[in-house]
Design an enzyme around this catalytic site. Structure first.
Site, PDB file in Angstrom:
ATOM      1  N   ALA A   1       0.693  -1.246  -0.083  1.00 61.20           N
ATOM      2  CA  ALA A   1       0.213   0.027  -0.151  1.00 61.20           C
ATOM      3  C   ALA A   1       0.743   1.271  -0.015  1.00 61.20           C
ATOM      4  CB  ALA A   1      -1.079   0.211   1.068  1.00 61.20           C
ATOM      5  N   ASP A   2       1.878   1.045   0.784  1.00 65.07           N
ATOM      6  CA  ASP A   2       2.789   2.443   0.736  1.00 65.07           C
ATOM      7  C   ASP A   2       3.548   2.511  -0.502  1.00 65.07           C
ATOM      8  OD1 ASP A   2       2.619   3.259   3.314  1.00 65.07           O
ATOM      9  OD2 ASP A   2       4.194   1.937   3.830  1.00 65.07           O
ATOM     10  N   LEU A   3       4.094   1.427  -1.155  1.00 65.20           N
ATOM     11  CA  LEU A   3       4.753   1.605  -2.613  1.00 65.20           C
ATOM     12  C   LEU A   3       3.560   2.074  -3.513  1.00 65.20           C
ATOM     13  CD1 LEU A   3       7.026  -1.714  -2.245  1.00 65.20           C
ATOM     14  CD2 LEU A   3       7.574   0.816  -1.792  1.00 65.20           C
TER      15      LEU A   3
END
Length: 387
Positions: free
Chosen positions: A160-162
């Protein structure tokens, strides 16, 4: 990219992922940090922490106390010269500091302001703290990851961050292109939740269009068979024999041509419905030879397959070495270290030299001098803990 100045107010991973796309290709990236930053997220110090080197290379670091009037004034001077700002504060925090988009566009109408939040800039969850695993759970990813009956499972990387960082970078590029037409910047924003839900792709579509709630299928592909992990005499391999033609070639390689006409496996749907029986038949054969042998035989027949490698084995793989996926950087304390290279190749374009991630405030004097402050003014600001 060297004509663009990017101000980086982001932390952790999603924002730095967006900024890294510009830093790697030569943009003038200025990382703004608090003068007395607590470094509990950088074990061993920022310069020695491997993830910090991966995330913040090719930047310059400026310390500024944005809560101090002079620190805020210097920040606004920086914004006047910036093309892009990237931040991942909670919505209420940036408004409290007076560094929200509406405030900064008055200072620089050409500014492209990129925000990444946990759950969006508005709505009932807007001010909740958001982290990758929380978004994985809320987006449905953990409900389809792992083996059935074993409970929810997170993905092995901060997906999700990436993905939020990459979508933010795409949005920034689109806004910069739009600025060439309009002369004005834009507020671009995404969130871990929005990015992760987009990444659910066909699993989300199964619900939206077909009304089907996807479940966990472990290493088997949710909608195709045989596609999964199969044990060999000395390990495991992936096989992906999608389509009847591919399945027929797999059967020939396995020495089981009778399966081609078996009514249980005659169509794609029947192969999914009878997945357990089909997998048992395949495993009875794959266990009889080594991974290397099966990979050679299957590739010769045009059946997609491959090894399942640990991280050290991955970097030792001949194709990975050929693609040159790492870059060497010289660090003042650690010496020569390797970091990941960008996964995009621009034929005929040479990448700028790579620089290690900076120590906090390492370039404060250099940047403040660029903003017009002489040595005496810089020392005064340092004494007042403004920088």
């Amino acid at each position: 990219m060297d004509r663009f100045t990017v101000v980086d107010l982001s932390r952790v991973r999603s924002g730095p992922t967006a900024v890294r796309q510009f830093a790697d290709w030569g943009a003038n990236v200025i990382k703004v940090e608090e003068p007395t930053e607590v470094k509990d997220d950088k074990p061993g110090g920022a310069a020695k922490f491997s993830d910090y080197q991966n995330t913040h290379r090719n930047k310059r670091s400026l310390t500024l106390n944005l809560k101090h009037p002079e620190g805020k004034a210097l920040f606004l001077e920086l914004i006047k010269r910036a093309d892009v700002l990237v931040e991942n504060y909670r919505p209420s925090v940036k408004k409290k500091l007076g560094i929200d988009y509406e405030s900064l566009r008055k200072i620089n109408p050409r500014l492209v302001y990129a925000s990444i939040s946990g759950f969006g800039q508005t709505g009932p969850y807007a001010d909740r703290p958001g982290l990758d695993q929380i978004a994985q759970g809320l987006s449905g990813l953990m409900s389809v990851t792992g083996e059935a009956g074993r409970g929810p499972m997170r993905a092995g990387i901060p997906i999700a961050d990436l993905s939020a960082g990459l979508f933010a970078a795409i949005g920034i590029l689109m806004a910069l292109l739009d600025r060439e037409r309009t002369g004005e910047g834009r507020w671009v924003h995404t969130s871990l939740l929005q990015a992760q839900m987009w990444m659910m792709d066909f699993q989300a579509t199964r619900w939206l269009i077909d009304g089907e709630v996807p479940g966990q299928s472990g290493n088997d592909h949710p909608t195709s068979s045989p596609t999964g992990v199969y044990p060999t005499a000395d390990g495991y391999i992936n096989i992906a024999a999608m389509g009847s033609g591919m399945f027929a070639r797999l059967c020939e390689v396995l020495g089981m041509p009778e399966m081609i006409a078996d009514p249980r496996f005659a169509s794609a749907g029947q192969r999914v419905d009878n997945r357990a029986e089909l997998n048992r038949a395949i495993i009875s054969k794959t266990r009889t030879a080594s991974s290397a042998d099966w990979i050679e035989w299957l590739n010769e027949a045009g059946v997609p397959c491959g090894p399942i490698l640990s991280m050290d084995q991955t970097f030792d793989n001949e194709q990975v070495r050929h693609l040159a996926v790492t870059r060497r950087v010289s660090h003042p304390q650690r010496g020569e270290i390797d970091i990941m290279a960008p996964p995009v190749v621009f034929e005929g374009a040479e990448m700028p030299a790579v620089r290690p991630a900076p120590e906090t405030g390492a370039h404060s004097d250099e940047i403040l001098q660029w903003l017009g402050l002489d040595a005496e003014a810089r020392e005064r600001l340092r004494a007042q803990r403004v920088v």
